[in-house]
Every structure is written in structure tokens, then in C-alpha cells.
Design a protein around this motif. Sequence first.
Motif, PDB file in Angstrom:
ATOM      1  N   TRP A 119      20.458  83.541  82.463  1.00 35.50           N
ATOM      2  CA  TRP A 119      19.664  83.586  81.229  1.00 35.50           C
ATOM      3  C   TRP A 119      19.410  82.188  80.688  1.00 35.50           C
ATOM      4  O   TRP A 119      18.355  81.926  80.096  1.00 35.50           O
TER       5      TRP A 119
ATOM      6  N   VAL B 188      16.526  81.064  82.655  1.00 37.06           N
ATOM      7  CA  VAL B 188      15.302  81.692  82.146  1.00 37.06           C
ATOM      8  C   VAL B 188      14.805  80.944  80.908  1.00 37.06           C
ATOM      9  O   VAL B 188      13.618  80.614  80.803  1.00 37.06           O
TER      10      VAL B 188
ATOM     11  N   LEU C 234      11.450  78.868  80.901  1.00 38.75           N
ATOM     12  CA  LEU C 234      10.397  79.328  80.002  1.00 38.75           C
ATOM     13  C   LEU C 234       9.839  78.169  79.190  1.00 38.75           C
ATOM     14  O   LEU C 234       8.624  77.955  79.141  1.00 38.75           O
TER      15      LEU C 234
ATOM     16  N   LYS D 161       5.173  84.445  77.012  1.00 40.47           N
ATOM     17  CA  LYS D 161       6.440  84.213  77.716  1.00 40.47           C
ATOM     18  C   LYS D 161       7.613  84.785  76.926  1.00 40.47           C
ATOM     19  O   LYS D 161       8.536  85.355  77.500  1.00 40.47           O
TER      20      LYS D 161
ATOM     21  N   ALA E 165      10.145  87.675  78.231  1.00 38.88           N
ATOM     22  CA  ALA E 165      11.595  87.455  78.220  1.00 38.88           C
ATOM     23  C   ALA E 165      12.293  88.525  77.382  1.00 38.88           C
ATOM     24  O   ALA E 165      13.364  89.020  77.759  1.00 38.88           O
TER      25      ALA E 165
ATOM     26  N   ALA F  58      12.342  91.733  79.351  1.00 38.92           N
ATOM     27  CA  ALA F  58      13.331  91.602  80.425  1.00 38.92           C
ATOM     28  C   ALA F  58      14.750  91.741  79.887  1.00 38.92           C
ATOM     29  O   ALA F  58      15.600  92.368  80.520  1.00 38.92           O
TER      30      ALA F  58
ATOM     31  N   TRP G 108      17.423  94.434  81.064  1.00 37.21           N
ATOM     32  CA  TRP G 108      18.744  93.995  81.519  1.00 37.21           C
ATOM     33  C   TRP G 108      19.847  94.795  80.835  1.00 37.21           C
ATOM     34  O   TRP G 108      20.835  95.177  81.454  1.00 37.21           O
TER      35      TRP G 108
ATOM     36  N   PRO H 106      17.222  88.497  85.206  1.00 33.72           N
ATOM     37  CA  PRO H 106      17.008  87.087  84.894  1.00 33.72           C
ATOM     38  C   PRO H 106      16.653  86.259  86.134  1.00 33.72           C
ATOM     39  O   PRO H 106      15.898  85.285  86.036  1.00 33.72           O
TER      40      PRO H 106
ATOM     41  N   SER I  30      14.761  87.252  88.591  1.00 28.46           N
ATOM     42  CA  SER I  30      13.343  87.463  88.909  1.00 28.46           C
ATOM     43  C   SER I  30      12.416  86.754  87.924  1.00 28.46           C
ATOM     44  O   SER I  30      11.240  86.577  88.208  1.00 28.46           O
ATOM     45  N   LEU I  31      12.921  86.368  86.778  1.00 31.32           N
ATOM     46  CA  LEU I  31      12.132  85.564  85.842  1.00 31.32           C
ATOM     47  C   LEU I  31      12.405  84.077  86.006  1.00 31.32           C
ATOM     48  O   LEU I  31      11.483  83.269  86.050  1.00 31.32           O
ATOM     49  N   GLY I  32      13.660  83.723  86.052  1.00 34.60           N
ATOM     50  CA  GLY I  32      14.050  82.315  86.051  1.00 34.60           C
ATOM     51  C   GLY I  32      13.606  81.547  87.277  1.00 34.60           C
ATOM     52  O   GLY I  32      13.110  80.413  87.166  1.00 34.60           O
TER      53      GLY I  32
ATOM     54  N   TRP J  18       9.696  80.979  87.377  1.00 38.14           N
ATOM     55  CA  TRP J  18       9.322  80.039  86.322  1.00 38.14           C
ATOM     56  C   TRP J  18       9.820  78.637  86.650  1.00 38.14           C
ATOM     57  O   TRP J  18       9.146  77.651  86.362  1.00 38.14           O
TER      58      TRP J  18
END
Length: 127
Positions: free
Chosen positions: A38, A41, A45, A83, A87, A90, A94, A106, A108-110, A113
Motif C-alpha cells: 500500500w 501504491v 499514485l 487515481k 485507490a 481497491a 482489499w 495493491p 495490481s495497482l502499485g 503505476w
Amino acid sequence: MKHIQLGDWGQEFRTYTRLDRLCESFVRHRTLVDCWLWVLVLVALVLDAHTTTVGLERGLVESNPVMRVAFSTFGVSVIWGLKAAVAGLALGCWAVLPRDDRMLVPASLGLPWALAVLSNTGLLVAV
């Protein structure tokens, strides 16, 4: 009238739809890896939004056609809200996922990005 059985996941989702239970879930179910993901992320972001904004100000063109339309319609600052919304969604996902699957959110986002930050930085250095 028949009731649809949602199983364990449905019960867990209903339990965490209350805000106090959602906050309790974050505290109770986090792990050290989750915390670091996180952080990734959050950092990715901010850096992705910032490098995108700087790149657009310096004359670079957004490659994502959907974001290109959003920028032309609402301005460059729309990236921060979008964004943050992604987040937030997400983070909610989570909270309700089973513990074994939570790390995927996290990650799949972090990671994408973070790759976007590297790409943006490379383009900015080349300008």
C-alpha cells in the motif's frame, strides 16, 4: 420468495459494509507485506500523477485515449481524483477479499503505476 445464498463471501461482504467494521478489518487483517504494497501504491499514485502532469505541461501527449479525452474535457488535474477513486475502490475490495487473495489488490495497482512512473520519467528526461 426465494433467498439467494451468497455463501461465506456474501456474509463477509455484508459484515464489512458498515464503516466501523471496514476499519476494523483493515487493522485486523493487514500484514507487513500488505502495508509495504500500500505504501508502493501511494507513492506510485503520487509520482505517476505528478510526472504525467509535468509531462503534459512540457508538451508530451497522453497515450491513453480515455485519459486524453478526460484531460481535454476536465483539465489535467482530473488525474488526481481518478487515481484517488481507483485507490479507494481497491482499498474497499482489499478489505472484503479473503486474506490469501488480498495481496493481489495493491500489487495490481502499485506495480503498473510504478512502471508508468519509470516510463514518464524516461520521457521527461528525453525532453
